[in-house]
Design a protein around this motif. Sequence first.
Motif, PDB file in Angstrom:
ATOM      1  N   PRO A 160      22.379  46.278  46.916  1.00 10.60           N
ATOM      2  CA  PRO A 160      21.993  47.374  47.805  1.00 10.60           C
ATOM      3  C   PRO A 160      22.875  48.605  47.542  1.00 10.60           C
ATOM      4  N   TYR A 161      22.257  49.730  47.300  1.00 11.49           N
ATOM      5  CA  TYR A 161      22.966  50.934  46.849  1.00 11.49           C
ATOM      6  C   TYR A 161      23.483  51.732  48.040  1.00 11.49           C
ATOM      7  N   ARG A 162      24.775  51.995  48.047  1.00  9.64           N
ATOM      8  CA  ARG A 162      25.365  52.791  49.101  1.00  9.64           C
ATOM      9  C   ARG A 162      25.827  54.097  48.483  1.00  9.64           C
ATOM     10  N   LEU A 185       1.179  56.564  45.934  1.00 13.08           N
ATOM     11  CA  LEU A 185       1.979  55.561  46.651  1.00 13.08           C
ATOM     12  C   LEU A 185       3.461  55.880  46.483  1.00 13.08           C
ATOM     13  N   PHE A 186       4.131  56.064  47.612  1.00 11.45           N
ATOM     14  CA  PHE A 186       5.551  56.409  47.606  1.00 11.45           C
ATOM     15  C   PHE A 186       6.351  55.292  48.265  1.00 11.45           C
ATOM     16  N   ALA A 187       7.664  55.277  48.028  1.00 14.71           N
ATOM     17  CA  ALA A 187       8.520  54.305  48.708  1.00 14.71           C
ATOM     18  C   ALA A 187       9.839  54.962  49.057  1.00 14.71           C
ATOM     19  N   ALA A 188      10.414  54.571  50.188  1.00 10.55           N
ATOM     20  CA  ALA A 188      11.686  55.153  50.616  1.00 10.55           C
ATOM     21  C   ALA A 188      12.482  54.156  51.434  1.00 10.55           C
ATOM     22  N   GLY A 189      13.781  54.227  51.294  1.00 12.33           N
ATOM     23  CA  GLY A 189      14.682  53.419  52.106  1.00 12.33           C
ATOM     24  C   GLY A 189      15.034  52.092  51.458  1.00 12.33           C
ATOM     25  N   GLN A 190      15.299  51.092  52.299  1.00 12.88           N
ATOM     26  CA  GLN A 190      15.799  49.821  51.770  1.00 12.88           C
ATOM     27  C   GLN A 190      14.844  49.149  50.797  1.00 12.88           C
ATOM     28  N   ILE A 191      13.556  49.434  50.894  1.00 11.99           N
ATOM     29  CA  ILE A 191      12.616  48.853  49.931  1.00 11.99           C
ATOM     30  C   ILE A 191      12.977  49.295  48.516  1.00 11.99           C
ATOM     31  N   ASN A 192      13.651  50.447  48.402  1.00 18.87           N
ATOM     32  CA  ASN A 192      14.067  50.954  47.088  1.00 18.87           C
ATOM     33  C   ASN A 192      15.422  50.420  46.648  1.00 18.87           C
ATOM     34  N   GLY A 193      15.950  49.477  47.387  1.00 18.44           N
ATOM     35  CA  GLY A 193      17.213  48.878  46.989  1.00 18.44           C
ATOM     36  C   GLY A 193      18.419  49.623  47.517  1.00 18.44           C
ATOM     37  N   LEU A 229       1.862  43.952  46.915  1.00 20.86           N
ATOM     38  CA  LEU A 229       2.636  44.762  45.962  1.00 20.86           C
ATOM     39  C   LEU A 229       2.588  44.106  44.586  1.00 20.86           C
ATOM     40  N   ILE A 230       2.823  42.795  44.570  1.00 21.51           N
ATOM     41  CA  ILE A 230       2.854  42.078  43.293  1.00 21.51           C
ATOM     42  C   ILE A 230       1.481  42.153  42.612  1.00 21.51           C
ATOM     43  N   GLU A 231       0.427  41.956  43.407  1.00 24.66           N
ATOM     44  CA  GLU A 231      -0.927  42.033  42.843  1.00 24.66           C
ATOM     45  C   GLU A 231      -1.201  43.392  42.214  1.00 24.66           C
ATOM     46  N   ASN A 232      -0.553  44.412  42.738  1.00 23.44           N
ATOM     47  CA  ASN A 232      -0.764  45.746  42.181  1.00 23.44           C
ATOM     48  C   ASN A 232       0.246  46.116  41.103  1.00 23.44           C
ATOM     49  N   GLY A 233       0.907  45.085  40.568  1.00 22.07           N
ATOM     50  CA  GLY A 233       1.761  45.309  39.402  1.00 22.07           C
ATOM     51  C   GLY A 233       3.140  45.853  39.728  1.00 22.07           C
ATOM     52  N   ILE A 234       3.565  45.695  40.968  1.00 28.19           N
ATOM     53  CA  ILE A 234       4.890  46.191  41.344  1.00 28.19           C
ATOM     54  C   ILE A 234       5.907  45.069  41.225  1.00 28.19           C
ATOM     55  N   GLU A 235       7.033  45.395  40.573  1.00 28.60           N
ATOM     56  CA  GLU A 235       8.077  44.404  40.359  1.00 28.60           C
ATOM     57  C   GLU A 235       8.953  44.317  41.609  1.00 28.60           C
ATOM     58  N   VAL A 236       9.143  43.095  42.099  1.00 31.61           N
ATOM     59  CA  VAL A 236       9.838  42.888  43.362  1.00 31.61           C
ATOM     60  C   VAL A 236      11.161  42.156  43.131  1.00 31.61           C
ATOM     61  N   ALA A 237      12.172  42.504  43.919  1.00 34.91           N
ATOM     62  CA  ALA A 237      13.463  41.807  43.830  1.00 34.91           C
ATOM     63  C   ALA A 237      13.845  41.336  45.231  1.00 34.91           C
ATOM     64  N   ARG A 238      14.937  40.579  45.319  1.00 36.67           N
ATOM     65  CA  ARG A 238      15.350  40.085  46.634  1.00 36.67           C
ATOM     66  C   ARG A 238      16.813  40.451  46.880  1.00 36.67           C
ATOM     67  N   PHE A 239      17.054  41.177  47.932  1.00 38.73           N
ATOM     68  CA  PHE A 239      18.408  41.586  48.291  1.00 38.73           C
ATOM     69  C   PHE A 239      18.807  40.936  49.607  1.00 38.73           C
ATOM     70  N   LYS A 240      20.088  41.084  49.894  1.00 30.36           N
ATOM     71  CA  LYS A 240      20.622  40.467  51.103  1.00 30.36           C
ATOM     72  C   LYS A 240      21.565  41.438  51.773  1.00 30.36           C
ATOM     73  N   THR A 241      21.596  41.407  53.088  1.00 27.77           N
ATOM     74  CA  THR A 241      22.636  42.152  53.788  1.00 27.77           C
ATOM     75  C   THR A 241      23.009  41.360  55.025  1.00 27.77           C
ATOM     76  N   GLY A 242      23.927  41.860  55.830  1.00 27.09           N
ATOM     77  CA  GLY A 242      24.351  41.068  56.966  1.00 27.09           C
ATOM     78  C   GLY A 242      24.919  41.919  58.072  1.00 27.09           C
ATOM     79  N   PRO A 278      25.604  43.370  48.999  1.00 24.82           N
ATOM     80  CA  PRO A 278      26.381  44.517  48.575  1.00 24.82           C
ATOM     81  C   PRO A 278      27.879  44.223  48.553  1.00 24.82           C
ATOM     82  N   ARG A 279      28.557  44.728  47.526  1.00 29.99           N
ATOM     83  CA  ARG A 279      29.994  44.506  47.432  1.00 29.99           C
ATOM     84  C   ARG A 279      30.752  45.280  48.492  1.00 29.99           C
ATOM     85  N   TYR A 280      30.159  46.417  48.896  1.00 30.96           N
ATOM     86  CA  TYR A 280      30.897  47.281  49.816  1.00 30.96           C
ATOM     87  C   TYR A 280      30.685  46.864  51.247  1.00 30.96           C
ATOM     88  N   CYS A 281      29.922  45.808  51.456  1.00 32.24           N
ATOM     89  CA  CYS A 281      29.641  45.379  52.804  1.00 32.24           C
ATOM     90  C   CYS A 281      29.908  43.892  52.866  1.00 32.24           C
TER      91      CYS A 281
END
Lengths: 459, 625
Positions: free
Chosen positions: B426-428, B366-374, B189-202, B275-278
């Motif tokens: 993470p967006y709820r 190229l499409f993206a859906a779900g948690q990969i989208n934050g 993803l990075i090689e193809n110019g996509i900006e990546v972030a790091r999220f956490k859940t539990g 996430p604040r709500y979790c």
Amino acid sequence: MINNQNYDDTIVALATAAGKSAIAIVRLSGKDSLKIARSIFKGSELNDRVMAYGHIADNENIIDEVNIVYMKAPKTYTGEDTVEIYCHGSIYIAQRIVETAVKNGARLALPGEFTKTAFLNGKLDLSQAEAVIDVINSSTKSAKDVALNQLSGRLKSSISELTSLLTKCIARIEVTVDYPEEDIEDLTIDESLETVDIVINYVKKLLLQSERGKVFKNGLRCAIVGQPNVGKSSLLNAILGESRAIVTPIAGTTRDTLETHIDISGVEVILTDTAGIRKSEDFVEKIGVDRAYQAAENAQIILFVLDMSRNISNEDIELYNNIKSKPHIIVLNKEDATITDYYMQLEELNTDNTNNIVTISASSGKGISNLEDKIIELFNEDSSLLPSEIELSNVRHIDAVHRAEKSLLMARDTLQSRVPVDMAVVDLKGALLALGEITGANVDEDVIDTIFSEFCVGK
Amino acid sequence: MNTIKTKTFDIIVVGAGHAGCEAALASARLGNNTLCLSISLDGVAIMACNPSVGGTSKGHLVREIDALGGQMGINIDKTSIQMKMLNLSKGPAVHSLRAQADKKDYHEEMKSTLEKTDNLLLKQDEAVSLIVEDGEIKGVKTSIGFTYYSKAVVLCTGVYLQGKIIIGEYTKSQGPSGLAGANELTNSLIENGIEVARFKTGTPARVDLRTLDLSQMEIQEGQDDIYNFSFLDIENNRKVSPCYLTWTNEKTHDIIRNNLHRSPLYCGDIEGTGPRYCPSIEDKVVRFADKERHQVFIEPESQSTNEMYVQGMSTSLPIDVQIAMLRTIKGMENVEIMRAGYAIEYDCINPTQLDSSLMFKNIKGLFAAGQINGSSGYEEAAAQGLMAGINASQYINNKEPLVLSRSDAYIGVLIDDLVTKGTNEPYRMMTSRAEHRLLLRQDNADLRLTKTGYEIGLAGKERYDLMLRKQREVAEIIETLDKAKLPPKDLTALFEDCNETLPAHAISLKDTLKRVNITLDMLSEHSLFDSSNYMKDSLFQAQIQIKYEGYIGRQALQVHKQKRMESFLIDNIDFLSLKGLRKEAAQKLNEIKPKNIGQASRISGVSPADIGVLLIYLEKERQLK
């Protein structure tokens, strides 16, 4: 949440430059222009492109005697239904008319919006597009600065208090909606009503104060005081850079007090030119003199004007003794003929305010900027000079508070009709959004932040 | 490595979680030759966290997915072990359906749905890199050596990308629920110019049912009324399983406080944004120190296992602390943990890189859906998966993308928020995010969306006809009630019964229904209205439309204004070249590339004046043409 501005709204604004003409034009544009004009205009019937004469009134209160013309779309400047009101060239009157139109359903036009509408309706040719953009940009910038400056610290903090009350109320309702199974009690209708009533009452108070004609009076009150014909009106005009007061060499021309609102380095200053204070037998003038004393009494800073071409008299000293307990600046008006030992004579005033003596020339405008600096300096030094009352001054703010009030009243209706409390959220958010325009709050984020900071929710 | 070249697909879906399944099903059902890759076929549509579907605003999403012809609603209806309509005491806009799910059955049901679908191949394999040529997606390479070519790819990688689980001092590179993670795709993803972030859940621990004393807890039953997510009639004759409620206490909190130094959240071992709500239980105890107790719900994971989910106790504390704190809770004194609670960090993308169809702006197809989208949540994922699947299909068939507006659906709000504003946690979904929520009710999702789903080709004829019938019946009921004007004397009994003041003049039945205490059922009971010919759903719908007519009308007006803004379309513009835009706004606009003025006005940092400039520019362009 979505921006409040819409393109179907009927907009209103002063169409002429503020305060630089004998006649000002207030323009309404949009599909409700005629309807709004009819509700604020008392006079002959409004017909397409026929000038009518009458009065603009806010309910029963007559604001001004005007000429008015209705122009049916599309052959108008903006390409929409338009009403133009020709009123007397006072900023105050024009603003009152704008305000009344806002109360009757118009939205205050954004800077450059008439021109923009005109362009969007194909009324201006392509070469003007960039000029239109410049208008939007330049006026936005100054309008924004002015708006920020005009919002006194206390007004801002009280509106922030209102938005925080509303935010908490909405968050409290929303948290039980989005987290129904957490052990948080539902906000009852009565509790919500209590908050709404507090906010409504405050908003009403704000609007009432603005309506009592105090629109431009929450700034720094400065009274220009001095013996007749020392150049008080010339000083006022020099500060304004325009001819507003009548200036003649006959003593006692300014028979009433005259108020003008100006912006000095971001501080809103209300200048009051008082009638020359001298013992008068002339009845009309006497009233003027009484008012002058009153204005001096009400002022927060006094500009005490002396004419350097005349010896300091006992009257000068008496007058000075009357005002010297207040923050003041001694303004020496230096014209062609100047008494050589004038500065010596000043000692007779026996002033301990020597730091605040400014020499100017009212007729040439020399020294005016020093005087302005001095006013601001004094304002900054003296904390007692903060506005004594919390008032709304900016029409844009008044417009926002009106919309907030409307939404709040609808929210109250909803709550009183005992439908579920979350149904009121739409209008509560509407009110919050309107008030947020004044304080620059981001409504949706604030509500969600409040939910998560005030309540322990989530799995 | 030698790669085996296989046949070309129309669309490849990477991942088979809640987003991936909907994307793959939508793609295949729309007639596209579809490949769905999953790291583990035992991980298809697993619920890695709570064993429930729906709830506030999420229930709305599920109904919308169903109305469009998606799968989640049908499958949860088949596999739920308890249904509850939340918020019944509140307004109809926020009534929300939630199901307790039998996780194992849900997984099986979805897997078999995929397997039974024509045009769809499900394979266990890991996508390790994207094949991109000239800004267009061409396919993916997999870890076991395949190269698959396709015209479009939908990324639904969930929490698998460089997943790392954390339990106190213990960390391991891994995906959810003990499944393997995917450690290579991020680089591609990075090689193809996509900006990546790091999220956490539990997630909290799962405990052994036999070690709980349920008699010490409050039993939580479902409701007797039969509710379904799907607008179709789905049968479910399973027995109902209850949940149980208990609470933490000061002892629990003491243990947590005394061990905070061992919490990776507080000693800095966790770098992802949670996430604040979790919040984890350690977060709750620290941030709300004066709260004496927190709720703990014990929920069955499945009817065929003893594993119980401990809702409210999400944690990344060390395992010994987890055991100690759970054992302080009433009814859990002897509890045994079967699976430890853990935090998980994962790579996701900045969703503002996507356009409103969920396609990357810089990589066509190229499409993206779900948690990969934050985003977070099964329902949010499924909703995006469905839309990405539909839009991948639209894209390869040279059709206009399907973009739902904020006034069409919660799905519209969800995607617009993600692609226009981005998210820093993470967006709820929340009902409070939907400014037109009085219109976006769970009861009218079919009326709002089924026509669209039918036209796209996803919602079947049965569904469409059912919606048309409902529409017709609602109109008929409202008309009948409006025409029936009755004098006060005929209404005395009704008004007395409902404790309402009798009006002085004749009034239509429609107007009586606007009284708070009067319902359609009451009208029927008093033989004022014959409801026997109508579906229950239609009656309910008509009642809401009448009772809240004023509010609904006002929101409709707001929608009209928003739509007007959205009708000014923006083609490709280099915003930095527009004279008059503030630089900050121009940069933001260039980044987001809004499709219309409405969307542009929602970008933070874009002022009304900037919008004015844009409008002028658009008009200028129009005049030039």
